[in-house]
Design a protein around this motif. Structure first.
Motif, PDB file in Angstrom:
ATOM      1  N   UNK A 212       0.831  -1.207   0.000  1.00 23.57           N
ATOM      2  CA  UNK A 212       0.000   0.000   0.000  1.00 23.57           C
ATOM      3  C   UNK A 212       0.861   1.250   0.000  1.00 23.57           C
ATOM      4  N   UNK A 213       1.972   1.214   0.692  1.00 20.57           N
ATOM      5  CA  UNK A 213       2.879   2.361   0.699  1.00 20.57           C
ATOM      6  C   UNK A 213       3.440   2.630  -0.695  1.00 20.57           C
ATOM      7  N   UNK A 214       3.857   1.581  -1.364  1.00 21.33           N
ATOM      8  CA  UNK A 214       4.397   1.732  -2.713  1.00 21.33           C
ATOM      9  C   UNK A 214       3.334   2.314  -3.645  1.00 21.33           C
ATOM     10  N   UNK A 215       2.131   1.766  -3.566  1.00 17.67           N
ATOM     11  CA  UNK A 215       1.047   2.258  -4.409  1.00 17.67           C
ATOM     12  C   UNK A 215       0.734   3.718  -4.147  1.00 17.67           C
ATOM     13  N   UNK A 216       0.768   4.113  -2.873  1.00 18.46           N
ATOM     14  CA  UNK A 216       0.480   5.502  -2.513  1.00 18.46           C
ATOM     15  C   UNK A 216       1.541   6.442  -3.065  1.00 18.46           C
ATOM     16  N   UNK A 217       2.801   6.044  -2.962  1.00 21.11           N
ATOM     17  CA  UNK A 217       3.898   6.875  -3.471  1.00 21.11           C
ATOM     18  C   UNK A 217       3.780   7.055  -4.978  1.00 21.11           C
ATOM     19  N   UNK A 218       3.586   5.956  -5.680  1.00 20.90           N
ATOM     20  CA  UNK A 218       3.494   6.007  -7.142  1.00 20.90           C
ATOM     21  C   UNK A 218       2.272   6.808  -7.583  1.00 20.90           C
ATOM     22  N   UNK A 219       1.126   6.526  -6.970  1.00 18.74           N
ATOM     23  CA  UNK A 219      -0.096   7.227  -7.347  1.00 18.74           C
ATOM     24  C   UNK A 219       0.011   8.717  -7.125  1.00 18.74           C
ATOM     25  N   UNK A 220       0.651   9.112  -6.049  1.00 20.10           N
ATOM     26  CA  UNK A 220       0.789  10.527  -5.721  1.00 20.10           C
ATOM     27  C   UNK A 220       1.629  11.263  -6.770  1.00 20.10           C
ATOM     28  N   UNK A 221       2.760  10.667  -7.144  1.00 22.39           N
ATOM     29  CA  UNK A 221       3.638  11.309  -8.128  1.00 22.39           C
ATOM     30  C   UNK A 221       2.954  11.406  -9.484  1.00 22.39           C
ATOM     31  N   UNK A 222       2.288  10.329  -9.901  1.00 23.79           N
ATOM     32  CA  UNK A 222       1.613  10.341 -11.198  1.00 23.79           C
ATOM     33  C   UNK A 222       0.470  11.359 -11.226  1.00 23.79           C
TER      34      UNK A 222
END
Length: 206
Positions: free
Chosen positions: A57-67
């Motif tokens: 979930x942390x990885x997904x949150x980081x990626x989603x935020x930048x995109x």
């Protein structure tokens, strides 16, 4: 018991995301444990798991935020008539992304290029992350297509090449520059801007 404000909750979530991003950039996703993240952010397991159930979930949150941030940046540029030139727009976006230095010591290069390369590698084996990346990339590319169409309408760029193909190359230029920063040496964003201006200046041989 006093009610926790939304501002406090947002700040705590920001703290966790920034700390996790730094950990992942240093050692990669698989070599980083949740205990490493807890130590980095200085919070208890309960405090962190209130926001994220684990590394995925942390990885997904980081990626989603930048995109999402990149999409918003380019969509805003597409609304301008004409849009900012490619060297200005790409340089501005990269400079802002690379300025994220939370937890980085003074004089140390931005950790974001290393993190982005880690994300790309993880995408090859993680279907859920790949789905987030594909969706985000598609939205960023759509925004860039609108920007290219704006260039073409303003006579800034030849219009006999499909806008989508030009958009893919512009995105690839930024991605390639990030890979160079992560894998080789630290080059100023101005180097990419100069290179883009040089490419855009090409004409037919005299």
């Amino acid at each position: 018991m006093a009610r926790v404000s939304q501002e406090h909750l947002d700040a705590r979530r920001r703290q966790i995301i920034d700390g996790a991003a730094l950990c992942f950039a240093r050692n990669g996703f698989h070599a980083t444990s949740m205990q490493d993240v807890l130590k980095e952010v200085g919070l208890s397991a309960g405090a962190v798991y209130r926001y994220f159930r684990g590394k995925e979930e942390l990885i997904g949150a980081i990626v989603g935020e930048v995109l999402e941030w990149l999409q918003a940046t380019f969509e805003e540029a597409a609304k301008q008539t004409p849009p900012p030139p490619p060297d200005v727009l790409v340089g501005r976006a990269l400079a802002q992304v690379l300025s994220r230095r939370s937890g980085v010591e003074e004089g140390e290069a931005s950790y974001f290029p290393r993190l982005i390369v880690q994300v790309w590698a993880e995408t090859l084996r993680n279907k859920e992350l790949a789905a987030v990346m594909n969706e985000g990339y598609a939205k960023v590319r759509v925004a860039w297509v609108k920007i290219v169409e704006g260039y073409q309408a303003a006579g800034m760029m030849r219009d006999d090449v499909p806008a989508d193909r030009v958009a893919r190359v512009m995105v690839a230029a930024a991605q390639g520059f990030v890979a160079q920063l992560a894998l080789f040496d630290e080059v100023p964003v101005e180097a990419l801007q100069d290179g883009l201006r040089g490419l855009m200046s090409m004409g037919k041989p005299s």
